[in-house]
Design an enzyme around this catalytic site. Structure first.
Site, PDB file in Angstrom:
ATOM      1  N   TYR A   1      26.549  -3.965 -13.822  1.00  0.00           N
ATOM      2  CA  TYR A   1      26.598  -2.508 -13.911  1.00  0.00           C
ATOM      3  C   TYR A   1      27.307  -1.920 -12.688  1.00  0.00           C
ATOM      4  CZ  TYR A   1      25.034   2.338 -14.105  1.00  0.00           C
ATOM      5  OH  TYR A   1      24.999   3.708 -14.120  1.00  0.00           O
TER       6      TYR A   1
ATOM      7  N   LYS B   1      30.788   0.350 -12.521  1.00  0.00           N
ATOM      8  CA  LYS B   1      30.866   1.672 -11.899  1.00  0.00           C
ATOM      9  C   LYS B   1      31.852   1.689 -10.730  1.00  0.00           C
ATOM     10  CE  LYS B   1      28.226   4.003 -14.607  1.00  0.00           C
ATOM     11  NZ  LYS B   1      28.802   5.104 -15.417  1.00  0.00           N
TER      12      LYS B   1
END
Length: 151
Positions: A60, A64
């Site tokens: 994740y 990002k």
């Protein structure tokens, strides 16, 4: 969110697709119209996870961080056409996502002090309300519920 050895390739692809590829695809869809009209605002959503490290958040966080790098490059590409790109960097918010995260990282969470949807709306409005010629390159919004010491 889980330790990397517990995440299979399909889950990793979904995380990258949802968080990075969807951003790229959306910008690709709107860029031609913004170039044509000579003005536009793009607000991409990253995360404090692109700046802080927590166990179980590696894929994740990488997605990002990709949104962050993509947004900075897109700004340089679209700026000559009057298009601004803003990176909105939220901390933990009062969503189901935060509850899922608690399974990986144990922490206390006071939901009354978390970032709420209206905080995001205010930030996006402020970024887009600038008169032509100005651009907010980055906005970080962190709820008081989240300790991000060392940020």
């Amino acid at each position: 969110m889980a330790p990397i050895e517990e995440m299979d390739d399909e889950v990793n692809r979904r995380i990258i697709d949802l968080n990075l590829m969807s951003t790229i695809m959306s910008c690709r869809a709107f860029a031609p119209q913004f170039r044509k009209q000579g003005f536009g605002r793009i607000v991409n959503v990253s995360s404090v996870c692109d700046r802080r490290s927590w166990p179980g958040w590696s894929v994740y966080s990488a997605a990002k961080a990709g949104v962050n790098a993509f947004s900075k490059c897109l700004y340089t590409e679209l700026r000559p056409h009057g298009v601004g790109v803003t990176l909105l960097v939220p901390g933990g918010s009062n969503t189901g996502f935060q509850k899922a995260a608690q399974g990986v990282n144990k922490f206390e969470w006071d939901e009354s002090l978390a970032v709420r949807p209206e905080h995001f709306a205010d930030m996006v409005y402020q970024a887009c309300a600038l008169t032509r010629g100005g651009c907010v390159s980055e906005m970080v919004v962190i709820g008081l519920a989240q300790d991000i010491s060392g940020f």
